[in-house]
Enzyme design. Structure first.
Site, short mmCIF file in Angstrom:
data_model
loop_
_atom_site.label_atom_id
_atom_site.label_comp_id
_atom_site.label_asym_id
_atom_site.label_seq_id
_atom_site.Cartn_x
_atom_site.Cartn_y
_atom_site.Cartn_z
N SER A 220 4.98 2.61 8.01
CA SER A 220 4.53 1.48 7.20
C SER A 220 5.64 1.01 6.28
CB SER A 220 3.31 1.87 6.38
OG SER A 220 2.18 2.02 7.19
N HIS B 240 0.81 -1.22 0.00
CA HIS B 240 0.00 0.00 0.00
C HIS B 240 0.85 1.27 0.00
CE1 HIS B 240 0.49 -0.14 4.50
NE2 HIS B 240 0.55 1.17 4.32
N ASP C 120 0.05 -7.58 1.38
CA ASP C 120 0.52 -6.20 1.52
C ASP C 120 2.05 -6.12 1.56
OD1 ASP C 120 0.26 -3.48 1.62
OD2 ASP C 120 -0.13 -3.37 3.77
#
Length: 451
Positions: free
Chosen positions: A208, A98, A128
Site C-alpha cells: 500500500s 491509511h 486516500d
C-alpha cells in the site's frame, strides 16, 4: 560485386555491433528491468508507530488516584508497514493516507539503506493520499519518480507494482492493466474500487502506498488494495486522481494556513494555474486560470511543489512578484498572502448564517454530558437571521455541515465562503435541553439558508 559485398558488410556491422566487438547483449535486460532500475531508488519502505491512549473507566480512575504514581497503564503501541514513492528531489513523497493515518512517528528506508524520519505534510482521507516530507540536511537531494501523463493508459499494457510487501523490503511484481477506473469522481463520496485501476500484478499487505509504473518507468498509480475474494485482482489510485489530490492538498492554505486562493496543476513544468478562487489575493492580483508561472521573486520555478514551497516560505503580508506567460505574452502579478484566520473566522460564520459559534471544549462537553468534543457550540443566535428561522438556538452543537465534520471553525468558515447568497447548508446537530437537574441530548437536522 565488390560494392555489394561492402554494403552487406556495413549492414552486418550495423545489425550486430555487439557480436562484432565481442560483447553479447544481455537478453535479460528488457524494458521492465530498465524501468525498475529507474524507479526503485525513488521507492521507500514506510514504518509507522502509533501510540494508543486508552480511556480509563471510573474504577480505573479510582485506582489511578489511589495508587498513583505506582498504578500506571502505559499506552500501547501499534506498528505497521507500508510503501511510498518520492515525487520531488527535495524529499517529498506520496503514500496512502491509511498507511500513516494517526501515526505518531513515521520513518522511511530508502533502496540504498538510508533511513530518515518523516513529517506528515498534507493528507486526503477521501482519495486516500498523503504527502510526507523527509527530514534531511539542507540541500540534500533524492531520486524522484516521473509522472505519466494523466489518462495515458492502455488496457493490457505491462505494469509493475513496487513496494514493501509483508515488510520484506523492496520487491517487484509484474502484471497487466486489467481495467481503468469505471466511473467519474463524486464530490461527496470517498474513492472506492470503481474509481481505481485494476491489475493482476500481486499487491500484498505492505504494498500500500507504493508505485504502479509502466514500462517507461513512469508513475501511473499508487497501490491501494487487493481484492481478497479473488486471485490476481489488485487496485491502484490512477495518476490523474493522484495529481488532482496533490493540487488540492499541497497549497499555502493547507501547509501554513495562508490564503492564496489559486490552485496549480500538479505534474506540469513550469507550473500552470488550474483555477482561481473569487475574492482571493490571487484573483485580486489578476491571476487567471491557464497562466504559466515562470518565476517567483525572480527565481525560476520548475514544478508546482517548488512554487508552493516558495510561496509559503515568503510568509504573510510580504510582497510577492509572479512572472507568468498568458497566451504566450509575458506578464507580472503582485500579491501578498493573508493569514486565513483573519478572513475565515467566527465573524464570517456570523455574517453568513447569523450565529456565533465556538469550538466545543472538554469542560463544556462534560457539563452537557457528552464524551466527544467534535463539534461547534452555538453561543448566540441573531433575531430574524437565517439560523433563527431554521430553529437554531443557543446551546445547540453543530456536528456536521453538508456531510463534513464541523470540528474546525476555520474549515466551516471556508466552506460557507464558497456558498452563494440563498444557497442552503444542511446541519447535523445535537440539541441540548435542560429538564430540572438533567440535560437531554438528541440528534437533529436543520436546513439553513446562507445570506
Amino acid at each position: 560485386m565488390k560494392t555489394k559485398i561492402i554494403i552487406c558488410a556495413a549492414g552486418l556491422l550495423a545489425i550486430l555491433p555487439g557480436a562484432i566487438c565481442g560483447v553479447t547483449p544481455d537478453a535479460r535486460r528488457d524494458a521492465a528491468v530498465e524501468a525498475i532500475e529507474k524507479v526503485m531508488p525513488a521507492v521507500v519502505n514506510i514504518a509507522t508507530e502509533t501510540i494508543v491512549r486508552r480511556t480509563r473507566n471510573p474504577f480505573e480512575e479510582l485506582l489511578w488516584e489511589f495508587y498513583d504514581p505506582y498504578y500506571r497503564r502505559q499506552p500501547s503501541r501499534l506498528y505497521s508497514l507500508g510503501s511510498g514513492v518520492i515525487i520531488d528531489e527535495d524529499g517529498y513523497l506520496v503514500t496512502n493516507d491509511h498507511v500513516v493515518r494517526s501515526a505518531t512517528r513515521i520513518a522511511v528506508k530508502l533502496h540504498d539503506g538510508r533511513e530518515f524520519d518523516c513529517d506528515r505534510v498534507a493528507t486526503s482521507a477521501k482519495s486516500d493520499i498523503a504527502v510526507l516530507k523527509i527530514r534531511c540536511k539542507p540541500g540534500e537531494k533524492f531520486t524522484a519518480v516521473k509522472f505519466a501523463a494523466p489518462g495515458d493508459l492502455y488496457l493490457g499494457e505491462t505494469v509493475l507494482a513496487l513496494g514493501n510487501p509483508f515488510g520484506l523490503g523492496g520487491s517487484v511484481s509484474r502484471g497487466i492493466l486489467s481495467s481503468k477506473n469505471r466511473r467519474p469522481p463524486s464530490a461527496n463520496e470517498p474513492l472506492d474500487v470503481a474509481d481505481w485501476l485494476q491489475t493482476d500484478a500481486a499487491i500484498n499487505p505492505g504494498n500500500s502506498g507504493g508505485p504502479l509504473i509502466n514500462l517507461n518507468g513512469e508513475l501511473i498509480g499508487i497501490n491501494v488494495a487487493v481484492y481478497r475474494e479473488g486471485q490476481g485482482i489488485g487496485f491502484a489510485i490512477p495518476i490523474k486522481l493522484v495529481l488532482e489530490t496533490l493540487s488540492d492538498i499541497f497549497t499555502p492554505e493547507s501547509l501554513k494556513s495562508l490564503w492564496f486562493g489559486a490552485r496549480f496543476k500538479a505534474g506540469e513544468s513550469p507550473p500552470s494555474v488550474a483555477e482561481v478562487q473569487p475574492g482571493s489575493p490571487a484573483e485580486k492580483a489578476g491571476l487567471k486560470s491557464g497562466d504559466i508561472i515562470t518565476r517567483l521573486n525572480g527565481k525560476p520555478m520548475r514544478s508546482f511543489l517548488e512554487l508552493v514551497r516558495e510561496l509559503v516560505s515568503t510568509g504573510p503580508q510580504k510582497d510577492i512578484r509572479l512572472d507568468l506567460l498568458r497566451g504566450g505574452a509575458a506578464q507580472t502579478c503582485r500579491l501578498q498572502l493573508i493569514p486565513e484566520s483573519e478572513v475565515f473566522n467566527e465573524k464570517l460564520v456570523q455574517s453568513r448564517l447569523g450565529i456565533s459559534v465556538q469550538p466545543l471544549t472538554d469542560e463544556t462537553a462534560e457539563r452537557i454530558g457528552i464524551t466527544s468534543t467534535d463539534g461547534l457550540l452555538i453561543t448566540a443566535v441573531e433575531k430574524n437571521s437565517p439560523a433563527a428561522g431554521a430553529g437554531l438556538e443557543r446551546g445547540f452543537i453543530i456536528t456536521e455541515l453538508d456531510g463534513e465534520p464541523a470540528t474546525d471553525l476555520l474549515k466551516v468558515a471556508k466552506h460557507l465562503y464558497t456558498k452563494k447568497k440563498g444557497e442552503t447548508v444542511r446541519m447535523q446537530l445535537l440539541v441540548t435541553r435542560r429538564r430540572g437537574a438533567f440535560i437531554t441530548v438528541q440528534p437533529a437536522v436543520a436546513q439553513v439558508d446562507v445570506r
